[in-house]
Scaffold this motif. Sequence first.
Motif, PDB file in Angstrom:
ATOM      1  N   THR A 161      95.140  -8.263  35.262  1.00  0.00           N
ATOM      2  CA  THR A 161      96.071  -7.740  36.266  1.00  0.00           C
ATOM      3  C   THR A 161      97.281  -7.062  35.660  1.00  0.00           C
ATOM      4  N   ASP A 162      97.600  -7.344  34.413  1.00  0.00           N
ATOM      5  CA  ASP A 162      98.763  -6.726  33.766  1.00  0.00           C
ATOM      6  C   ASP A 162      98.519  -5.219  33.631  1.00  0.00           C
ATOM      7  N   PRO A 163      99.423  -4.375  34.131  1.00  0.00           N
ATOM      8  CA  PRO A 163      99.195  -2.911  34.076  1.00  0.00           C
ATOM      9  C   PRO A 163      98.966  -2.387  32.669  1.00  0.00           C
ATOM     10  N   GLY A 164      99.713  -2.914  31.702  1.00  0.00           N
ATOM     11  CA  GLY A 164      99.536  -2.449  30.333  1.00  0.00           C
ATOM     12  C   GLY A 164      98.172  -2.824  29.773  1.00  0.00           C
ATOM     13  N   HIS A 165      97.735  -4.042  30.070  1.00  0.00           N
ATOM     14  CA  HIS A 165      96.414  -4.472  29.610  1.00  0.00           C
ATOM     15  C   HIS A 165      95.303  -3.669  30.282  1.00  0.00           C
ATOM     16  N   ARG A 166      95.489  -3.367  31.556  1.00  0.00           N
ATOM     17  CA  ARG A 166      94.471  -2.585  32.266  1.00  0.00           C
ATOM     18  C   ARG A 166      94.370  -1.173  31.691  1.00  0.00           C
ATOM     19  N   ALA A 167      95.509  -0.569  31.393  1.00  0.00           N
ATOM     20  CA  ALA A 167      95.497   0.773  30.818  1.00  0.00           C
ATOM     21  C   ALA A 167      94.819   0.770  29.455  1.00  0.00           C
ATOM     22  N   ALA A 168      95.119  -0.250  28.646  1.00  0.00           N
ATOM     23  CA  ALA A 168      94.502  -0.342  27.325  1.00  0.00           C
ATOM     24  C   ALA A 168      93.004  -0.583  27.443  1.00  0.00           C
ATOM     25  N   LEU A 169      92.603  -1.421  28.396  1.00  0.00           N
ATOM     26  CA  LEU A 169      91.178  -1.709  28.580  1.00  0.00           C
ATOM     27  C   LEU A 169      90.435  -0.472  29.071  1.00  0.00           C
ATOM     28  N   SER A 170      91.073   0.302  29.932  1.00  0.00           N
ATOM     29  CA  SER A 170      90.465   1.537  30.412  1.00  0.00           C
ATOM     30  C   SER A 170      90.205   2.504  29.255  1.00  0.00           C
ATOM     31  N   LEU A 171      91.173   2.620  28.341  1.00  0.00           N
ATOM     32  CA  LEU A 171      90.997   3.499  27.184  1.00  0.00           C
ATOM     33  C   LEU A 171      89.890   2.984  26.266  1.00  0.00           C
ATOM     34  N   LEU A 172      89.820   1.664  26.091  1.00  0.00           N
ATOM     35  CA  LEU A 172      88.762   1.096  25.261  1.00  0.00           C
ATOM     36  C   LEU A 172      87.388   1.356  25.872  1.00  0.00           C
ATOM     37  N   ALA A 173      87.282   1.233  27.193  1.00  0.00           N
ATOM     38  CA  ALA A 173      86.008   1.487  27.862  1.00  0.00           C
ATOM     39  C   ALA A 173      85.569   2.937  27.657  1.00  0.00           C
ATOM     40  N   ARG A 174      86.506   3.861  27.755  1.00  0.00           N
ATOM     41  CA  ARG A 174      86.178   5.274  27.558  1.00  0.00           C
ATOM     42  C   ARG A 174      85.769   5.536  26.112  1.00  0.00           C
ATOM     43  N   ARG A 175      86.468   4.914  25.179  1.00  0.00           N
ATOM     44  CA  ARG A 175      86.148   5.105  23.762  1.00  0.00           C
ATOM     45  C   ARG A 175      84.737   4.588  23.469  1.00  0.00           C
ATOM     46  N   ALA A 176      84.411   3.401  24.001  1.00  0.00           N
ATOM     47  CA  ALA A 176      83.077   2.838  23.777  1.00  0.00           C
ATOM     48  C   ALA A 176      82.007   3.715  24.415  1.00  0.00           C
ATOM     49  N   HIS A 177      82.269   4.182  25.622  1.00  0.00           N
ATOM     50  CA  HIS A 177      81.307   5.029  26.331  1.00  0.00           C
ATOM     51  C   HIS A 177      81.042   6.308  25.554  1.00  0.00           C
ATOM     52  N   GLU A 178      82.087   6.955  25.072  1.00  0.00           N
ATOM     53  CA  GLU A 178      81.923   8.204  24.342  1.00  0.00           C
ATOM     54  C   GLU A 178      81.171   7.983  23.038  1.00  0.00           C
ATOM     55  N   ARG A 179      81.419   6.858  22.397  1.00  0.00           N
ATOM     56  CA  ARG A 179      80.701   6.529  21.169  1.00  0.00           C
ATOM     57  C   ARG A 179      79.209   6.368  21.455  1.00  0.00           C
ATOM     58  N   GLN A 180      78.884   5.693  22.537  1.00  0.00           N
ATOM     59  CA  GLN A 180      77.478   5.444  22.841  1.00  0.00           C
ATOM     60  C   GLN A 180      76.739   6.713  23.238  1.00  0.00           C
ATOM     61  N   ILE A 181      77.325   7.527  24.098  1.00  0.00           N
ATOM     62  CA  ILE A 181      76.587   8.705  24.559  1.00  0.00           C
ATOM     63  C   ILE A 181      76.508   9.786  23.478  1.00  0.00           C
ATOM     64  N   ALA A 182      77.265   9.613  22.384  1.00  0.00           N
ATOM     65  CA  ALA A 182      77.131  10.533  21.251  1.00  0.00           C
ATOM     66  C   ALA A 182      75.970  10.150  20.343  1.00  0.00           C
ATOM     67  N   ASP A 183      75.341   8.999  20.626  1.00  0.00           N
ATOM     68  CA  ASP A 183      74.231   8.508  19.821  1.00  0.00           C
ATOM     69  C   ASP A 183      72.924   8.897  20.508  1.00  0.00           C
ATOM     70  N   PRO A 184      72.131   9.806  19.925  1.00  0.00           N
ATOM     71  CA  PRO A 184      70.884  10.228  20.580  1.00  0.00           C
ATOM     72  C   PRO A 184      69.929   9.068  20.852  1.00  0.00           C
ATOM     73  N   ALA A 185      69.900   8.067  19.975  1.00  0.00           N
ATOM     74  CA  ALA A 185      68.991   6.933  20.181  1.00  0.00           C
ATOM     75  C   ALA A 185      69.416   6.117  21.402  1.00  0.00           C
ATOM     76  N   PHE A 186      70.728   5.964  21.573  1.00  0.00           N
ATOM     77  CA  PHE A 186      71.227   5.234  22.750  1.00  0.00           C
ATOM     78  C   PHE A 186      70.871   5.988  24.030  1.00  0.00           C
ATOM     79  N   VAL A 187      71.080   7.296  24.022  1.00  0.00           N
ATOM     80  CA  VAL A 187      70.807   8.101  25.213  1.00  0.00           C
ATOM     81  C   VAL A 187      69.312   8.074  25.540  1.00  0.00           C
ATOM     82  N   ALA A 188      68.469   8.151  24.517  1.00  0.00           N
ATOM     83  CA  ALA A 188      67.023   8.116  24.756  1.00  0.00           C
ATOM     84  C   ALA A 188      66.609   6.780  25.361  1.00  0.00           C
ATOM     85  N   GLU A 189      67.183   5.698  24.875  1.00  0.00           N
ATOM     86  CA  GLU A 189      66.869   4.375  25.421  1.00  0.00           C
ATOM     87  C   GLU A 189      67.353   4.256  26.864  1.00  0.00           C
TER      88      GLU A 189
END
Length: 336
Positions: A161-189
């Motif tokens: 619920t902390d706004p700062g933690h939520r903002a940081a978690l949102s950025l982490l989620a985007r970073r993880a997502h971008e890392r995964q979709i840049a991996d052709p093996a992940f996208v194929a799976e």
Amino acid sequence: MVMIETRGGLGLTGPELQDVLHAAALAPSLHNSQPWRFRITADGIELHADPERRLRVADPSGREMRLACGAALFNLRLALTGHGVRPLVTVLPNPLEPELIAVVRRGGGRPPTPAERRLLAAVPHRRTNRRPFATAAVANMARHALRRAALDEGAWLDLVTDPGHRAALSLLARRAHERQIADPAFVAELDRWTAREQGHPDGVPLSAAGPVPWPNAAWVMRDFSGGTGSDHEYEADPLIAVLSVHGDGPREEIRAGQAMERVLLTATADGLASSFLSQLVEVPDVREQMRRLISGARPPQVVLRIGHGWPVPGTPRRQVPELLFDAENPIREDPS
């Protein structure tokens, strides 16, 4: 019609045993991979992980496979209780068989409590809702019930619920997502298991895919539509919940899976919708940053998005006879 023969150990009829295994198989799993198998023995039921159904790119360690098996174990326990059986569970009973998740035997008889009946009634209605939620906040009483559900299974549910933690978690989620979709093996799976047409007994069908959030959305989510989903506005402020247990390793992961399913069924019983932000726990360094941000010493196992949603269709399931293995499983054709 294929039926299961009556077995003496649990004291259930064939149809009752079929009902119990069907409930277990309604558990959630990564991309609806359903990575479990069952063996019916003379004195109970064995639950096994099915390594052939592990997603080797998204889940290289098998952690999410074991989470899913833990969720199936919770449903199995709950369904047995619904039939008046007190389940006696032994988790990871044989070090030489790491895929043997649990053995469930009869520990006596007792009727289910009203709370257990309520959760059991929610099992066939639980869905992963990948669509936008309403903007209404989750009430404090429901939040307390979700946290209590995790504690009942020896886990913790941190509501971010902390706004700062939520903002940081949102950025982490985007970073993880971008890392995964840049991996052709992940996208194929991902493509192999999602955007499926009707007729498949597993995977995520197009009907359950949901639209794609706008590029600047607060919370990034996977595209389960195979690239066919249109951009759509999602709620900016869902309840974000991080489930953790004491540590990592198979035993704790199975515990986390049971807690996850109790939380999800509690949400369903309270009329709430939920989905997963799995990228946050699938990318190791992102998961570690999230641990330091949210749960301290406890490694996070599951991240949930919870809110008020509209009804969505369920995902397909394999039939119970397909989940059984070994010669100890007597199945027969019902002549009717």
